[in-house]
Design an enzyme around this catalytic site. Structure first.
Site, PDB file in Angstrom:
ATOM      1  N   GLU A   1      57.641 -21.944  46.429  1.00  0.00           N
ATOM      2  CA  GLU A   1      56.310 -21.399  46.154  1.00  0.00           C
ATOM      3  C   GLU A   1      55.406 -21.379  47.389  1.00  0.00           C
ATOM      4  O   GLU A   1      54.179 -21.365  47.257  1.00  0.00           O
ATOM      5  CB  GLU A   1      55.622 -22.216  45.060  1.00  0.00           C
TER       6      GLU A   1
ATOM      7  N   HIS B   1      48.862 -27.490  46.396  1.00  0.00           N
ATOM      8  CA  HIS B   1      49.288 -26.944  45.095  1.00  0.00           C
ATOM      9  C   HIS B   1      49.868 -28.076  44.274  1.00  0.00           C
ATOM     10  O   HIS B   1      50.710 -28.835  44.758  1.00  0.00           O
ATOM     11  CB  HIS B   1      50.332 -25.849  45.276  1.00  0.00           C
TER      12      HIS B   1
ATOM     13  N   HIS C   1      50.405 -29.928  39.937  1.00  0.00           N
ATOM     14  CA  HIS C   1      50.428 -29.806  38.465  1.00  0.00           C
ATOM     15  C   HIS C   1      49.778 -31.028  37.852  1.00  0.00           C
ATOM     16  O   HIS C   1      50.290 -31.586  36.891  1.00  0.00           O
ATOM     17  CB  HIS C   1      51.878 -29.708  37.972  1.00  0.00           C
TER      18      HIS C   1
ATOM     19  N   HIS D   1      50.869 -23.961  34.319  1.00  0.00           N
ATOM     20  CA  HIS D   1      51.535 -24.293  35.570  1.00  0.00           C
ATOM     21  C   HIS D   1      50.803 -25.399  36.332  1.00  0.00           C
ATOM     22  O   HIS D   1      51.351 -26.454  36.566  1.00  0.00           O
ATOM     23  CB  HIS D   1      51.642 -23.000  36.397  1.00  0.00           C
TER      24      HIS D   1
END
Lengths: 243, 243, 243, 243
Positions: free
Chosen positions: B77, B96, B98, B166
């Site tokens: 990603e 990034h 979660h 996500h």
């Protein structure tokens, strides 16, 4: 057999990882199908998973008869494992646990469904098995093959099912996959519970679930289940693998 | 280059801090723009952030091509990062993750807004990107520049955005700022969720957000982002900086 | 007396286990009936349970008079223990605590009932004692036998009761049983609270409770209470028993 | 001065206890009135409480002027402390923090009130100060004596007050008392939030609050605040006191 030794080492690691990630406590168990004899499976003697060592691993027939007891006592609920291996040749690993966040979904009628991509392996909707339905008042434990097979019927083609007032059972095509799903089933339950406070939710669509699981199944070594396995091993204080 | 080495050391620290503060787990990643070449960024090979070391840091073009792979595999990603550096010259760091409390806001329509002064850097309202909108059923991962640019568009002039089902992505003008916002975005989500139980809330006003962020931007060395950075380093067991 | 020494060792372990599992904090206490003289019980001097050692264990008459004070100060609320031993010859151990999840059930009128099989020892429904009912405005502490006996009346034939705005008290036929129920009472409260968010729940039926407790009562050495006791000992860092 | 040294040692311990109990994180601060000069107070230089050492403790006038800066930078919000010492001669210790569970009560209009006996020191109802009311859009920080005095007015004769979108401030007649109330204010907020899910609650009555606080005020050495202080010291890894 080097293969068998390595598998037992992984099974011991799975016990400790599941304890460290709060999926099991004093109770719960994890098994793996025998790598050579598909009609047998390996599982610890009755013991808290966090304390399991290689010498605790016993061999069982699918009906739950110990093959090499040597005075070691088996888990009472081993029939969950045998019945699933019997019904589903594709299953290689079974985790049974009472992790906290799944309990509310087993007793309320609220359907457990995947809220985020990393939880897609739990499937579109997790079924609930209630011992009351076929067996009336029991102690809720799956203590023979009759109950085990009834539970396996509810799991069907899925990867897991909840057990009302008891916990859940998760399966996988490998130890890493079953451990992954057991940990993320608990997380999904926690997050869905929190999110449900805000009303109607957008769950993963069937197409999304399929695409995510397809990618996971094709992950290269070191990716997907491997990356989380290595991470959880480290968190559980398990030393790097030999050689 | 001493500057580059120091930046890489901070990037490694950011990985470990974010893991220790439960912002990332086995998954998630953090990058920093190259200090000399604004058209490149630095990020670990595909690895759990807690385990990242200096030797894992790779260099990428904004399009995500590895410049010095040496057999190391990049995160799938990474396009999230490149697309944001491309769209926003002011961004120097991208996280990034979660983290748990942001998930409910990404799937419920509930708007995430700052509930306390230390969370003002998340902005007045955090937008939500849904892969479904432009791409239909996907595995939800941002796996090419097309998706990355679509996501960057939703971030707009803000510091962060949620990703439905996500997680989220946070940016900053420095590693310390992005790490700070990532940690306090998670906290804000947790607190807003709790507070929403009581009904209508009084969020920070636009004027308050502006004044708080203005003071943070003018903080003297050792204050603001620096103080929390030092605190989180200590909690993560990272030794004091050399010399 | 080797028996008495072993019992005191277990009582010290119970103190540390209950602290480690967050059932007690600076406050709370656990006692055991004297193994030889049923009219006396053993309990630590006034001290945080986590810090209790063998030398802290005192002996009391059921009325709460210290038999061997030696300058050690007793817990103010020891009358909870004596009144229960007086009313119920079957009780061998009493745990009093303020664990977090039970508080909401003591102040809201919501009935605490078992949601999962491992919590069946709490009984069909946990009664609530309110000091206001018989004594009006007090400091809520049970500071004499009059209050202790009033509380014992509310416990009745059950294993535990909540105390409004204060906490709860749990009993058992052994130290292991009372510690088990104290830990699972807290867990049940947490899970019932979470599940109640989803509306009407399916609790354990009276028949299920009876069958589960019957099996627990017949567990072989190493099973049931023993397995969890060993697990909690390890978690609390208590070394294996001597010889 | 042995007395001053002992007080500073306790102030350092308070910093570390509050950090260890999650009442403060990178931010928050605790002060104590000077034992000889009631017009001065002692507080760390600007630093995360967990990292505070004796050498960090500075002396301030009630107006917030550093008396012995030596290059050390003070906390920006020290005016909270001075204004409270100025308004209330009985206050000997002030804790300012952003602990998590109090935030929802500061932004929702829900009144924070004591739900259990160990939380009675927070008083019958905790007032909320909102910087908006008198000062409009600010960065929410109390950065001068004007704001500090406005806040002290809202604390009034109580022990604590919430600050909308910011946190809370707690006072005490001693370090131990203020630390106790800060920790139990956070716990009360958590428990009241949980309990409120069940509807109308039975809070402590004014008579109960008075009786509980009266007993606490008369506690013998080693009881009440002393017992919890010793417990929290141990949890924070602080060695036993000298001699």
């Amino acid at each position: 057999m080097a293969d068998l030794d390595a598998l037992i080492e992984d099974l011991v690691a799975a016990n400790r990882i599941l304890a460290n990630e709060n999926v099991v406590d004093a109770f719960g168990h994890v098994s793996v199908r025998h790598p050579v004899d598909a009609g047998r499976y390996l599982m610890s003697r009755a013991k808290s998973p966090e304390l399991v060592e290689s010498a605790d691993i016993m061999e069982f027939t699918l009906e739950g008869a110990p093959c090499n007891a040597d005075g070691r006592k088996p888990y009472l609920e081993r029939f969950i494992h045998g019945a699933l291996y019997e019904a589903r040749p594709d299953i290689q690993c079974v985790v049974h646990n009472h992790s906290r966040s799944v309990i509310p979904f087993g007793i309320s009628g609220e359907k457990l469904r995947p809220v985020m991509h990393s939880c897609a392996t739990i499937g579109h909707e997790v079924p609930v098995w209630d011992a009351q339905d076929a067996f009336g008042d029991t102690d809720l434990l799956i203590s023979d093959m009759l109950m085990g097979r009834d539970f396996a019927r509810v799991v069907g083609n899925g990867t897991c099912a909840l057990m009302r007032g008891h916990g859940c059972t998760v399966t996988g095509k490998s130890i890493r996959e079953a451990v992954y799903t057991a940990i993320y089933l608990e997380l999904n339950a926690e997050l869905q519970w929190k999110a449900s406070h805000f009303g109607k939710l957008k769950f993963l669509s069937p197409g999304e679930i399929e695409k995510i699981n397809s990618r996971l199944g094709q992950a290269r070594p070191g990716e997907g289940y491997d990356r989380s396995w290595e991470y959880w091993r480290r968190r559980a204080g398990i030393a790097s693998k030999r050689g």
